[in-house]
Design an enzyme around this catalytic site. Structure first.
Site, PDB file in Angstrom:
ATOM      1  N   ASP A  11      50.289  57.545  55.049  1.00 41.10           N
ATOM      2  CA  ASP A  11      51.901  57.607  55.560  1.00 41.10           C
ATOM      3  C   ASP A  11      52.765  58.476  55.962  1.00 41.10           C
ATOM      4  O   ASP A  11      54.071  58.392  56.721  1.00 41.10           O
ATOM      5  CB  ASP A  11      53.061  56.208  54.624  1.00 41.10           C
ATOM      6  CG  ASP A  11      52.935  57.286  53.537  1.00 41.10           C
ATOM      7  OD1 ASP A  11      51.894  57.005  52.955  1.00 41.10           O
ATOM      8  OD2 ASP A  11      53.530  57.036  53.098  1.00 41.10           O
ATOM      9  N   GLU A  62      34.140  58.360  50.197  1.00 39.47           N
ATOM     10  CA  GLU A  62      35.852  57.956  50.147  1.00 39.47           C
ATOM     11  C   GLU A  62      35.619  58.943  49.367  1.00 39.47           C
ATOM     12  O   GLU A  62      35.841  58.647  48.466  1.00 39.47           O
ATOM     13  CB  GLU A  62      36.099  56.477  49.940  1.00 39.47           C
ATOM     14  CG  GLU A  62      37.712  56.677  50.523  1.00 39.47           C
ATOM     15  CD  GLU A  62      38.290  54.947  49.842  1.00 39.47           C
ATOM     16  OE1 GLU A  62      39.325  54.697  50.342  1.00 39.47           O
ATOM     17  OE2 GLU A  62      37.686  54.063  49.771  1.00 39.47           O
ATOM     18  N   ASP A 120      47.314  61.571  47.531  1.00 38.94           N
ATOM     19  CA  ASP A 120      48.651  61.751  47.359  1.00 38.94           C
ATOM     20  C   ASP A 120      48.889  63.054  47.877  1.00 38.94           C
ATOM     21  O   ASP A 120      48.256  64.046  48.142  1.00 38.94           O
ATOM     22  CB  ASP A 120      48.353  62.432  45.775  1.00 38.94           C
ATOM     23  CG  ASP A 120      49.772  62.597  45.322  1.00 38.94           C
ATOM     24  OD1 ASP A 120      50.232  63.032  46.130  1.00 38.94           O
ATOM     25  OD2 ASP A 120      49.466  63.374  43.622  1.00 38.94           O
ATOM     26  N   ASP A 175      36.272  58.952  42.466  1.00 45.34           N
ATOM     27  CA  ASP A 175      38.259  59.141  42.364  1.00 45.34           C
ATOM     28  C   ASP A 175      37.476  59.303  40.570  1.00 45.34           C
ATOM     29  O   ASP A 175      36.576  58.960  40.432  1.00 45.34           O
ATOM     30  CB  ASP A 175      38.829  57.922  42.019  1.00 45.34           C
ATOM     31  CG  ASP A 175      40.062  58.245  41.963  1.00 45.34           C
ATOM     32  OD1 ASP A 175      40.795  57.557  43.055  1.00 45.34           O
ATOM     33  OD2 ASP A 175      40.712  58.497  41.416  1.00 45.34           O
TER      34      ASP A 175
END
Length: 220
Positions: A157, A47, A121, A72
């Site tokens: 989204d 991920e 983002d 990350d």
């Protein structure tokens, strides 16, 4: 820096499930994640931009026969994910602290079986297009470490990011074996691909009535 952040950074520095710059193994696991870190031959699911690691941990719980790595650059976020993994006693989870631009320095060709990009983002400004995690340069990076039949998943989204990604993939259509996508995941027949895992952000977006977009890609 707040004392709590310093404590979290110190904590992840001691954790075996977090690999970060300064660690003995950082930069040494390329091509050796199964052999050295996980000590098995199971598939690897990565991920990118994993944030708090909710998806990484959620998938690891569902699929103990696979290895999961959340990547990350934010140490505080990785502290949350690695804490959850420790609390749940998951041995098939690792977290890698690095910039996504350097992902090919940490994984070898064909080493990764599947990649997830969950609520990245959207980088809405034109000057940030190259920083979008579905831009051509990042897709090429993912392809370089994926197995030939590997999958890439996107959940977002953000409609402009979703549409931008489809435009990029249209330009790369000759390289694509399969593409599935929907602008409203929970009104589609593609829900099974996302395994019923919800991040904190996703729950918030759904509560606000925002449809979740989903895309699944397989290169030739």
């Amino acid at each position: 820096m707040a004392r709590s952040k310093l404590a979290k950074f110190a904590a992840i520095g001691e954790r075996e499930n977090v690999i970060e710059p300064g660690d003995e193994l950082y930069g040494q696991l390329k091509g050796k994640w199964r052999e050295v870190h996980f000590q098995n031959d199971n598939p690897i699911v990565l991920e990118v931009g994993c944030g708090r690691g909710e998806y990484t941990v959620g998938m690891a719980q569902l699929f103990p026969e696979k290895n999961f790595i959340g990547s990350d650059i934010k140490g505080e976020r990785l502290w949350k994910g690695s804490t959850m993994a420790e609390e749940k006693e998951l041995v098939n989870v690792a977290f890698l602290r690095t910039f996504i631009e350097q992902i090919d320095e940490n994984f070898a060709e064909n080493e990764v079986d599947e990649i997830w990009i969950t609520f990245p983002d959207p980088r809405p400004r034109d000057r940030d297009i190259k920083r979008r995690l579905t831009s051509p340069r990042f897709l090429n990076l993912y392809k370089s470490i994926l197995k030939p039949d590997g999958l890439i998943h996107l959940k977002t989204d953000n409609l402009p990011l979703y549409e931008y990604t489809l435009e990029v993939l249209q330009e790369k259509k000759r390289d694509i074996e399969r593409l599935l996508h929907t602008p409203d995941l929970y009104k589609s027949d593609l829900q099974e691909h996302t395994m019923g895992i919800y991040t904190t952000y996703e729950k918030r977006y759904l509560a606000e009535g925002l449809p979740i977009k989903y895309l699944q890609l397989q290169f030739k």
